[in-house]
Design a protein around this motif. Sequence first.
Motif, PDB file in Angstrom:
ATOM      1  N   PRO A 198       0.807  -1.236   0.000  1.00 52.96           N
ATOM      2  CA  PRO A 198       0.000   0.000   0.000  1.00 52.96           C
ATOM      3  C   PRO A 198       0.830   1.272   0.000  1.00 52.96           C
ATOM      4  N   ASN A 230      -0.907   6.005   3.096  1.00 51.41           N
ATOM      5  CA  ASN A 230      -1.765   6.331   1.961  1.00 51.41           C
ATOM      6  C   ASN A 230      -2.316   7.741   2.113  1.00 51.41           C
ATOM      7  N   ASP A 234      -4.087   9.755  -3.030  1.00 54.92           N
ATOM      8  CA  ASP A 234      -4.072   8.359  -3.433  1.00 54.92           C
ATOM      9  C   ASP A 234      -5.491   7.782  -3.407  1.00 54.92           C
TER      10      ASP A 234
END
Length: 355
Positions: A198, A230, A234
Amino acid sequence: MSKISGPAAAALASLCPDNVIFLQSLPKAELHAHLNGSIPVKTILELAQKYPPSGAHAAEVADTIEKLGSGVDFNEISDFFFLMSVIYALTSTPEAVATVTRAVLQSFLNPADDGAESPQCAYLELRSTPRATTHMTRERYLVTVLDEIETYPATQAALIVSVDRRMSDLDLAECVSLAIEMKNRGRRVVGIDVCGDPRSGDMRSFTHHLSRAKGAGLGLTVHIAEHTANTTEDSLALLSCRPDRLGHATFLSDELKAFESADPCIEICLSSNLLGKSVASLDAHHIHYYLKNDHPIVICTDDKLPFRTSCLGEYSLLLAQPPLGLGLSRDDVARIARMGMDAAFLRPRDCRSRL
């Protein structure tokens, strides 16, 4: 019972027999299961015997395989990614891919060997990233997986093609095109998934390809806000593609939750979050927000191999009394199971037309 451990095992052990029978009888959809993260330990050990690890990292691979027998301790969600390199080393041929796919399908969809347990789920959308090795192309990989999936009725199993956040634009384009091509050939590809570390990738570069997949009639699910690294940008890039389902959504901000105008179903993986330490406890789990707001969710295993869980174990975490579980009523648990079935990319009416 299948061998599980950790929070799911504790929750399951706390239930009375009637509640276990109730959970087993519920028609459940498993919509967030990674093929390579769901391989039974027995199958990995058999592959390691058949194809002994070699090369510069042989000792490291052998050591990891040995540890699998007693369970793996993950301190952070990122710790899991090393295990994938071991799995990849053992599944570089079409024959090995067929072996593990068959084993995973059986573990979800077949009754236990001793007949003591019903199948883990009624319907499975297995997901995997097409891999090219010296022994196979990405197309051959997909065909091999689909050949195994299609030994089951369309009402039971389908494939989601995953694309990795670390992929180049060229590789991403190839995987999406293959998924569309397979669907157009009548093969049982029902969706696209965005997965991988991630902390990697610029999702703004993915939007064109994901929109192309949706335009071709494929469902879209994305791992989103899975890590504190994140960013809002994003997540917004992924949400702009109007995904049908969201994977984890652990750190999705209130602002971004308001952006979910289409109410995409949230794929909740309780043991994964707890053991990967992306949430501190069941009390602090984001499932409470979605339950409170009557938002669609589906309960999933994520990666049964490292997290040592099962569909029954995950549902036990809903029904068991605190602190071992959420203490939900049977009616609430049954409603959650129905939401999961309703969130499948291959709906029952579609299944009937394909039989």
